[in-house]
Write an enzyme that holds these catalytic residues in place. Structure first.
Site, PDB file in Angstrom:
ATOM      1  N   LYS A  90       0.819  -1.225   0.000  1.00  0.00           N
ATOM      2  CA  LYS A  90       0.000   0.000   0.000  1.00  0.00           C
ATOM      3  C   LYS A  90       0.847   1.266   0.000  1.00  0.00           C
ATOM      4  CE  LYS A  90      -4.157  -1.947   0.338  1.00  0.00           C
ATOM      5  NZ  LYS A  90      -5.190  -1.773  -0.683  1.00  0.00           N
ATOM      6  N   GLU A  94      -9.624   6.613   2.866  1.00  0.00           N
ATOM      7  CA  GLU A  94     -10.521   5.605   3.425  1.00  0.00           C
ATOM      8  C   GLU A  94      -9.678   4.396   3.798  1.00  0.00           C
ATOM      9  OE1 GLU A  94      -9.703   5.625   0.326  1.00  0.00           O
ATOM     10  OE2 GLU A  94      -9.380   3.495  -0.062  1.00  0.00           O
ATOM     11  N   SER A 134       1.716  -9.730  -1.031  1.00  0.00           N
ATOM     12  CA  SER A 134       1.379  -8.306  -0.882  1.00  0.00           C
ATOM     13  C   SER A 134       1.535  -7.749   0.530  1.00  0.00           C
ATOM     14  CB  SER A 134      -0.043  -8.053  -1.375  1.00  0.00           C
ATOM     15  OG  SER A 134      -0.973  -8.818  -0.636  1.00  0.00           O
TER      16      SER A 134
HETATM   17  C1  PLP Z   1      -1.769  -7.106   2.305  1.00  0.00           C
HETATM   18  C2  PLP Z   1      -2.902  -6.703   1.438  1.00  0.00           C
HETATM   19  N1  PLP Z   1      -3.062  -7.313   0.246  1.00  0.00           N
HETATM   20  C3  PLP Z   1      -4.088  -6.995  -0.570  1.00  0.00           C
HETATM   21  C4  PLP Z   1      -5.034  -6.066  -0.210  1.00  0.00           C
HETATM   22  C5  PLP Z   1      -6.175  -5.811  -1.142  1.00  0.00           C
HETATM   23  O1  PLP Z   1      -6.116  -4.586  -1.798  1.00  0.00           O
HETATM   24  P1  PLP Z   1      -5.691  -4.482  -3.331  1.00  0.00           P
HETATM   25  O2  PLP Z   1      -6.557  -5.421  -4.090  1.00  0.00           O
HETATM   26  O3  PLP Z   1      -5.919  -3.064  -3.678  1.00  0.00           O
HETATM   27  O4  PLP Z   1      -4.265  -4.864  -3.441  1.00  0.00           O
HETATM   28  C6  PLP Z   1      -4.920  -5.399   1.022  1.00  0.00           C
HETATM   29  C7  PLP Z   1      -5.916  -4.378   1.440  1.00  0.00           C
HETATM   30  O5  PLP Z   1      -6.006  -3.935   2.543  1.00  0.00           O
HETATM   31  C8  PLP Z   1      -3.827  -5.732   1.856  1.00  0.00           C
HETATM   32  O6  PLP Z   1      -3.671  -5.135   3.058  1.00  0.00           O
END
Ligand code: PLP
Lengths: 271, 392
Positions: B88, B110, B376
């Site tokens: 993020k 948000e 992620s």
């Molecule tokens: C570690 C992590 N992966 C994925 C997401 C999902 O968001 P996005 O699809 O925008 O990557 C989040 C959202 O809070 C997250 O914290």
């Protein structure tokens, strides 16, 4: 040839949009917004009747939406409640199916684009027009997108597209909207805000009313957002053709119910 | 073909379906975001911060034990090692620099799980800017540690009490704040959602992920590009980040993993591509979960970060055009995959991320396929959920 022209003229007069007709009235127009299906699901028609009986000039029937981006807490809460009560696009249309047997004043449906899109834009336009609705306010249907994709649907059904402007809208764009607004009105949002946010008008807003007034637009303007009593109504209409009251009306309904309507309207007209 | 066009659409998805009150803000952003973000100055500052502050480049790690188990070549892109624990922050660094160049004095955002809120509060602290985070009243209760982190970082956390009191309502509140503060405020949106140019802007800031993968893979493997890139999709920002530079190269397969919750047909799910129809959410035409009347419905997933009723317009287009393969994974399968990654590789993933790892149970890859998976985020924020689920 002459006869055809004459027939066309008659048809035109008979079909002249009620909004267009109303805008020719000599006085300042008072328009009321309320949320369909609120406070109770079946209140919609009764509210319309009482508003007409109180000499309101025009009404915006709010079609509730789960995610009303442009609205402040009052209209949000009324929408959430109305949805809980069971309102939907189809349900509203059923409620007001015979409305033109009782109501003569112009009626506008105000809602958000997604429910209209799911219903089918053409079908939506046709069905509201059959009911006798005169115009639509869809805040999140952008003007340019409407021009490109949906103007025909509106025109075929003798529906007016009511376009919003705000203090930030450029003069250029206002003049362009003015050109396209054919016999409808421009919805002048009183400040850059969601509905129901203001406490009264500041000098800044009064200046904005004056500025728009000085453009001498061919399309009449009706001011909305922040009008709640006789004073704000007079200020808003000092340069504009009329004003719309929404959140303050809903607040009154929540407190006093349908019996409060007549007194509320009389107070706006004369303190 | 798969990226945004000059009108802000991905195929038939995207655009800016916004009330007139938002138009000045969105226009200002649209007219400036490329000019600013592609300037040399900006790029230098952005990459310097990504390096020194975020800790980039993040490693591309060959996962030997997972590869052995699933008989394919699995590489992990370690976004979990970013400062604040997830991808993020790539976006929030980019957007706060942009906000500064636009002369903005105040930041709003948000958040659902709190990850984006923390990443935003972090960069606001870094830049000394006031920060207001909208968070659903229900999520505030579910994600107490992240609420505390945001407060410690100096942000004001405001509870969204409208609608269903979760992420979509927090997003509505942030948009309403932006309507009410059109001049001094920038809205740092947390994923590739919202009106154009947000999806494109966020995707560009996250695209650093795929750029690094491209370079790292050439150095580390016998292949010059992956056979598959794989990521979980909430709104879709980490996925957009790892897909970005491979979008037009159809030799690279794209896999998107959505949260099935308790099962796609149980009524408690967040698998938008399976359950959604085309419509408008938060100013964007995309796929979203809604009832027949067009009212947006509340999704469910064990992971708050995937608990969003829409997907970004890029992903809707990747789905509709069949460029990407969409797979949905249940709560249970995601939790098991999180457990497995912890035990096999010593990495505890965020539960969002764990959904992506569950794909290996559902789908076979060839032994010499190179599969790059976006790791992620890390699981620290999810320890309570893991503890409850596994009785730890
Ligand atoms: C570690 C992590 N992966 C994925 C997401 C999902 O968001 P996005 O699809 O925008 O990557 C989040 C959202 O809070 C997250 O914290």
């Amino acid at each position: 040839m002459q006869l055809i022209m004459f027939k066309k003229l008659c048809l035109y007069n008979r079909n002249m949009n009620r909004i267009t007709k109303k805008l020719k009235a000599p006085h300042k127009l008072l328009s009321i917004y309320f949320t369909a299906g609120y406070p109770k699901l079946e209140d919609t028609v009764e509210i319309l009747k009482r508003l007409q009986d109180s000499d309101v000039d025009m009404v915006e029937i709010g079609l509730p939406y789960s995610d009303p981006l442009a609205d402040g807490p009052t209209i949000q809460q009324s929408s959430t409640q109305a949805l809980k009560n069971g309102i939907s696009t189809k349900k509203l249309f059923a409620q007001i199916q015979d409305i033109r047997q009782h109501i003569e004043i112009p009626l506008i449906v105000m809602g958000y684009f997604n429910p209209m899109l799911q219903y089918g834009v053409s079908q939506f336009c046709k069905d509201v027009s059959d009911i006798g609705i005169d115009g639509l306010i869809m805040p999140d249907l952008p003007y340019d997108y409407w021009l490109e994709h949906h103007k025909d649907d509106y025109e075929h059904n003798n529906l007016k597209h009511i376009q919003l402007i705000t203090p930030q809208t450029s003069k250029e764009r206002i003049l362009e909207i003015d050109k396209q607004s054919e016999d409808a009105f421009i919805y002048m949002v009183s400040s850059s805000s969601t509905t129901g946010s203001q406490i009264g008008f500041a000098q800044e807003q009064l200046d904005y009313f004056e500025r728009i007034g000085s453009y001498n637009l061919q399309t009449p303007q009706i001011v909305g957002f922040g009008i709640k009593d006789n004073e704000t109504f007079s200020q808003a209409t000092s340069h504009a053709k009329g004003a719309i009251i929404g959140s303050a009306f809903i607040k009154m309904l929540s407190k006093r119910g349908l019996n409060g309507i007549d007194g509320f309207i009389k107070n706006i007209r004369q303190p | 073909m798969y990226n945004v066009n000059e009108k802000g659409f991905y195929g038939e998805f995207g655009g800016a379906f916004i009330p007139e009150m938002l138009k000045p803000n969105v226009d200002e952003l649209r007219e400036n975001y490329l000019k600013i973000s592609e300037s040399e100055d900006f790029q230098r500052e952005f990459h310097q911060l990504l390096k020194d502050y975020v800790g980039r480049p993040t490693p591309l790690y060959f996962s030997k034990r997972l590869s052995e188990k699933y008989q394919t070549q699995i590489y992990l892109k370690r976004e979990d090692l970013c400062h604040t624990g997830a991808h993020k922050v790539n976006n929030t660094i980019g957007q706060i620099l942009l906000a500064q160049k636009l002369g903005k004095k105040r930041i709003i955002a948000e958040t659902g799980a709190g990850q984006h809120g923390v990443a935003t509060a972090t960069v606001c602290a870094l830049m000394g800017m006031p920060c207001v985070i909208y968070m659903g009243a229900i999520d505030i209760k579910r994600q107490a540690p992240n609420v505390a982190r945001m407060k410690m970082l100096g942000a004001k956390v405001v509870a969204a009490e409208s609608g269903s009191k979760t992420l979509k309502d927090a997003t509505n509140e942030a948009i309403r704040d932006w309507i009410n503060n059109p001049e001094d405020t920038h809205y740092i949106i947390g994923s590739v959602v919202g009106p154009h140019p947000f999806p494109d802007m966020v995707a560009r800031f996250q695209s650093v992920i795929s750029k690094e993968v491209m370079k790292q893979l050439k150095e580390q493997s016998h292949k010059s590009k992956p056979d598959y890139v794989l990521a979980c999709v909430g709104g879709g920002s980490n996925a957009a980040g790892i897909y970005y530079d491979f979008l037009e190269d159809t030799e690279v397969g794209i896999i998107a993993v959505e949260a099935a919750g308790k099962g796609v047909s149980t009524g408690e799910s967040a698998a938008t591509s399976q359950l959604g129809r085309q419509g408008i959410i938060h100013g964007s035409k995309t796929l979203l979960m809604q009832n027949a009347d067009g009212q947006i419905t509340e999704p469910y997933s064990i992971s708050a970060g995937l608990d969003y009723p829409g997907i970004g317009p890029m992903h809707a287009h990747l789905y509709a055009s069949k460029r990407a393969e969409f797979i949905s994974v249940t709560d249970d399968d995601a939790m098991q995959a999180g457990w497995e990654l912890s035990q096999l590789e010593g990495i505890i993933p965020a539960i969002e991320t764990a959904h992506a790892f569950a794909v290996f149970k559902e789908r076979k890859f060839e032994p010499d396929d190179v599969v790059v998976i976006n790791l992620s985020g890390r699981g620290d924020k999810d320890l309570n959920t893991y503890m409850e689920y596994f009785n730890l």
